[in-house]
Design a protein around this motif. Structure first.
Motif, PDB file in Angstrom:
ATOM      1  N   GLU A 263       0.799  -1.155   0.032  1.00 12.84           N
ATOM      2  CA  GLU A 263       0.012  -0.123  -0.023  1.00 12.84           C
ATOM      3  C   GLU A 263       0.862   1.188  -0.037  1.00 12.84           C
ATOM      4  O   GLU A 263       0.501   2.304  -0.605  1.00 12.84           O
ATOM      5  CB  GLU A 263      -0.988  -0.054   1.276  1.00 12.84           C
ATOM      6  N   PHE A 264       1.902   1.369   0.811  1.00  7.75           N
ATOM      7  CA  PHE A 264       2.451   2.384   0.976  1.00  7.75           C
ATOM      8  C   PHE A 264       3.881   2.232   2.039  1.00  7.75           C
ATOM      9  O   PHE A 264       3.873   1.181   2.441  1.00  7.75           O
ATOM     10  CB  PHE A 264       2.036   3.577   1.749  1.00  7.75           C
ATOM     11  N   THR A 273      15.034   1.407  15.866  1.00  9.63           N
ATOM     12  CA  THR A 273      15.379   0.327  15.213  1.00  9.63           C
ATOM     13  C   THR A 273      16.013   0.527  13.874  1.00  9.63           C
ATOM     14  O   THR A 273      16.454  -0.325  13.247  1.00  9.63           O
ATOM     15  CB  THR A 273      14.119  -0.580  15.049  1.00  9.63           C
ATOM     16  N   GLY A 274      15.871   1.613  13.287  1.00 10.88           N
ATOM     17  CA  GLY A 274      16.789   1.798  11.877  1.00 10.88           C
ATOM     18  C   GLY A 274      16.066   1.351  10.949  1.00 10.88           C
ATOM     19  O   GLY A 274      16.585   0.812   9.873  1.00 10.88           O
ATOM     20  N   THR A 275      14.754   1.280  10.930  1.00 14.30           N
ATOM     21  CA  THR A 275      14.140   0.676   9.916  1.00 14.30           C
ATOM     22  C   THR A 275      13.044   1.440   9.453  1.00 14.30           C
ATOM     23  O   THR A 275      12.613   2.390   9.937  1.00 14.30           O
ATOM     24  CB  THR A 275      13.474  -0.663  10.493  1.00 14.30           C
ATOM     25  N   VAL A 276      12.567   1.007   8.055  1.00 11.24           N
ATOM     26  CA  VAL A 276      11.295   1.588   7.484  1.00 11.24           C
ATOM     27  C   VAL A 276      10.411   0.650   7.426  1.00 11.24           C
ATOM     28  O   VAL A 276      10.427  -0.414   7.151  1.00 11.24           O
ATOM     29  CB  VAL A 276      11.594   2.284   6.092  1.00 11.24           C
ATOM     30  N   THR A 277       8.957   1.140   7.489  1.00 12.24           N
ATOM     31  CA  THR A 277       7.982   0.209   7.533  1.00 12.24           C
ATOM     32  C   THR A 277       7.261   0.441   6.240  1.00 12.24           C
ATOM     33  O   THR A 277       6.658   1.500   5.793  1.00 12.24           O
ATOM     34  CB  THR A 277       6.892   0.907   8.597  1.00 12.24           C
ATOM     35  N   LEU A 278       6.926  -0.576   5.689  1.00 15.98           N
ATOM     36  CA  LEU A 278       6.158  -0.997   4.568  1.00 15.98           C
ATOM     37  C   LEU A 278       4.924  -1.752   4.717  1.00 15.98           C
ATOM     38  O   LEU A 278       4.940  -2.734   5.504  1.00 15.98           O
ATOM     39  CB  LEU A 278       6.968  -1.723   3.526  1.00 15.98           C
ATOM     40  N   ARG A 279       3.723  -1.157   4.422  1.00 15.48           N
ATOM     41  CA  ARG A 279       2.413  -1.755   4.525  1.00 15.48           C
ATOM     42  C   ARG A 279       1.690  -2.431   3.421  1.00 15.48           C
ATOM     43  O   ARG A 279       1.725  -1.860   2.284  1.00 15.48           O
ATOM     44  CB  ARG A 279       1.520  -0.632   5.354  1.00 15.48           C
ATOM     45  N   ALA A 280       1.573  -3.686   3.539  1.00 15.88           N
ATOM     46  CA  ALA A 280       0.674  -4.415   2.643  1.00 15.88           C
ATOM     47  C   ALA A 280      -0.662  -5.029   3.170  1.00 15.88           C
ATOM     48  O   ALA A 280      -0.729  -5.260   4.207  1.00 15.88           O
ATOM     49  CB  ALA A 280       1.626  -5.614   2.284  1.00 15.88           C
ATOM     50  N   ARG A 281      -1.449  -4.930   2.044  1.00 16.30           N
ATOM     51  CA  ARG A 281      -2.768  -5.291   2.487  1.00 16.30           C
ATOM     52  C   ARG A 281      -3.316  -6.872   1.832  1.00 16.30           C
ATOM     53  O   ARG A 281      -2.641  -7.103   0.699  1.00 16.30           O
ATOM     54  CB  ARG A 281      -4.009  -4.247   1.580  1.00 16.30           C
ATOM     55  N   PHE A 282      -4.023  -7.675   2.387  1.00 19.23           N
ATOM     56  CA  PHE A 282      -4.046  -9.128   2.079  1.00 19.23           C
ATOM     57  C   PHE A 282      -5.724  -9.202   2.489  1.00 19.23           C
ATOM     58  O   PHE A 282      -6.223  -8.800   3.269  1.00 19.23           O
ATOM     59  CB  PHE A 282      -3.404 -10.109   3.019  1.00 19.23           C
ATOM     60  N   ALA A 283      -6.268  -9.987   1.665  1.00 16.64           N
ATOM     61  CA  ALA A 283      -7.598 -10.553   1.838  1.00 16.64           C
ATOM     62  C   ALA A 283      -7.626 -11.750   2.704  1.00 16.64           C
ATOM     63  O   ALA A 283      -6.623 -12.463   2.766  1.00 16.64           O
ATOM     64  CB  ALA A 283      -8.326 -11.056   0.462  1.00 16.64           C
ATOM     65  N   ASN A 284      -8.404 -11.585   3.793  1.00 17.02           N
ATOM     66  CA  ASN A 284      -8.432 -12.628   4.927  1.00 17.02           C
ATOM     67  C   ASN A 284      -9.846 -13.009   5.287  1.00 17.02           C
ATOM     68  O   ASN A 284     -10.539 -12.912   6.333  1.00 17.02           O
ATOM     69  CB  ASN A 284      -7.867 -11.981   6.275  1.00 17.02           C
ATOM     70  N   PRO A 285     -10.525 -13.616   4.311  1.00 15.86           N
ATOM     71  CA  PRO A 285     -11.823 -13.955   4.228  1.00 15.86           C
ATOM     72  C   PRO A 285     -12.115 -15.166   5.483  1.00 15.86           C
ATOM     73  O   PRO A 285     -13.075 -15.286   6.051  1.00 15.86           O
ATOM     74  CB  PRO A 285     -12.343 -14.616   2.893  1.00 15.86           C
ATOM     75  N   GLU A 286     -10.926 -16.197   5.497  1.00 10.97           N
ATOM     76  CA  GLU A 286     -11.256 -17.103   6.583  1.00 10.97           C
ATOM     77  C   GLU A 286     -10.680 -16.774   7.888  1.00 10.97           C
ATOM     78  O   GLU A 286     -10.560 -17.577   8.701  1.00 10.97           O
ATOM     79  CB  GLU A 286     -10.406 -18.469   6.076  1.00 10.97           C
ATOM     80  N   GLY A 287      -9.920 -15.572   8.111  1.00 12.28           N
ATOM     81  CA  GLY A 287      -9.357 -15.185   9.337  1.00 12.28           C
ATOM     82  C   GLY A 287      -8.203 -15.697  10.004  1.00 12.28           C
ATOM     83  O   GLY A 287      -8.115 -16.342  11.016  1.00 12.28           O
ATOM     84  N   MET A 288      -7.664 -16.589   8.804  1.00 15.07           N
ATOM     85  CA  MET A 288      -6.291 -17.122   9.363  1.00 15.07           C
ATOM     86  C   MET A 288      -5.239 -16.251   9.840  1.00 15.07           C
ATOM     87  O   MET A 288      -4.601 -16.554  10.662  1.00 15.07           O
ATOM     88  CB  MET A 288      -5.625 -17.645   7.989  1.00 15.07           C
TER      89      MET A 288
END
Length: 403
Positions: A263-264, A273-288
């Motif tokens: 996503e961004f 932590t010296g890190t950058v956060t990348l955010r990804a979106r996933f479908a989760n219909p079964e709630g796994m």
């Protein structure tokens, strides 16, 4: 006196001498055949390499976070009379979750409604009086000051109507807030209050928490050093941005069946932590995927169009850890080449420096190679040819059999 040896006793000695001569002849023939077979340069297998589109794959750690989170908090104070949901289930936006005792708020609505009626009656009376004083003031039957006072009183009465009307609206809103609704659709957790508990508008703990889990976010952490290296690579020719598709590896090592999208990326580096956060979106219909889970995200950040894929068995490391391999040089000579191999892809090393298009990389028979040694190169996996003995030529085994 001459001793006469019987004829029968001379046969074993003759047979022993014949056997000895025959074995010597067979051994000499075997050594000759072995020397002939060992002659010539060693055979090596090679592959011809060409640059191709090699993805720069990143595998980074991540944590699952809900798509939406809402803490249920009371907007009015009172005693919780009912809990109207089942813990752990899906609740819908607008669904009533708690019922707070509405008695006081119903009384406030009734009081505000009565005050509004009183204000409206007063406004009507002052308006009529002002209307009557107007012609009298024009005829100078009453003083103009009396008319001015009557008109002002009428305007004040109208303002009082508006004020009491707002108080009535506030009372109705507070009465409506005694039924606590769900602000979003999602899975609700356990209730943190029970029936009979006193709740207030300024309490620290929420009544419950709702989380929307489909879709769901995965926050991926990448070091700022890796991000800088990627941006430098993208600034060079031959490296293009990759796709935004992301695959997940779960905590038990299995792969999540659905592919997500990036996503961004945050525009700041975490100082701790010296890190950058990348955010990804996933479908989760079964709630796994559940909030808080640790996962590993695998995605292509860039594509290198100038890299070479070389089988792993062809690359070795020296004492300093530098990568090396053998190539077929001019006049079929073995040439050692220093290369840059920083990562693997499946069964191959990704070579970014040290090779040219069309180079013949030796992948078989490299155990005893020496620089500039003569070799007999053949395509990799070519079976070794074994020459059959020519007609009339006996091998050591045939002579032994014949003996």
């Amino acid at each position: 006196m001459h001793r006469i040896i019987p004829a029968g006793s001379r046969r074993p000695a003759f047979a022993l001498l014949s056997t000895t001569l025959l074995l010597a002849s067979c051994g000499s023939g075997g050594q000759t055949a072995q020397k002939k077979g060992a002659g010539g340069p060693p055979q090596v297998g090679f592959v011809v390499v060409q640059p191709g589109q090699v993805p720069v794959v990143a595998e980074l750690t991540g944590r699952v976070n809900p798509y939406q989170v809402s803490e249920i908090r009371p907007q009015v104070a009172g005693i919780v009379r009912k809990r109207l949901f089942t813990e752990g289930t899906i609740v819908r936006q607008g669904q009533t979750l708690y019922q707070i005792d509405p008695s006081l708020y119903s009384a406030s609505v009734a009081e505000a409604a009565a005050n509004l009626q009183n204000a409206q009656a007063n406004a009507e009376a002052t308006r009529i009086r002002a209307d009557r004083y107007k012609p009298l003031a024009e005829a100078e039957a009453v003083s103009k000051q009396d008319y001015t006072d009557a008109a002002a009183a009428a305007r004040q009465a109208r303002a009082q109507v508006a004020q009491t009307g707002a108080q009535l609206q506030t009372a109705r809103i507070n009465l409506h807030f005694t039924r606590v609704p769900a602000p979003i659709t999602g899975r609700i957790g356990r209730s943190l209050v029970t029936e009979g508990a006193l709740v207030t508008t300024n309490q620290a703990d929420p009544l419950a928490v709702i989380q929307r889990l489909d879709p769901i976010f995965v926050d991926i952490q990448q070091s700022s050093t890796e991000l800088l290296a990627l941006r430098r690579a993208l600034a060079q020719q031959g490296v293009t941005p990759g796709s935004a598709d992301v695959r997940l590896k779960l905590e038990d090592g299995s792969e999540y069946g659905t592919t997500g999208t990036v996503e961004f990326s945050e525009v700041m580096v975490d100082q701790n932590t010296g890190t950058v956060t990348l955010r990804a979106r996933f479908a989760n219909p079964e709630g796994m995927l559940l909030p808080g889970m640790f996962v590993r995200a695998v995605f292509t950040q860039a594509i290198d169009t100038r890299a070479f894929l070389v089988p792993q068995q062809a690359v070795s490391r020296d004492a300093r850890g530098a990568a090396q391999l053998w190539v077929v040089g001019p006049d079929n000579k073995a040439v050692r080449r220093d290369v840059t191999a920083e990562r693997t892809q499946g069964a191959y090393w990704v070579i970014t420096k040290g090779l040219n298009p069309g180079d013949k990389v030796i992948t078989q028979g490299i155990a005893n190679l020496k620089p500039n040694a003569d070799i007999r190169p053949v395509p990799a996996d070519t079976p070794q040819k074994i020459e059959q003995p020519r007609k009339g030529q006996d091998t050591g085994a045939s002579k032994s059999k014949g003996g």
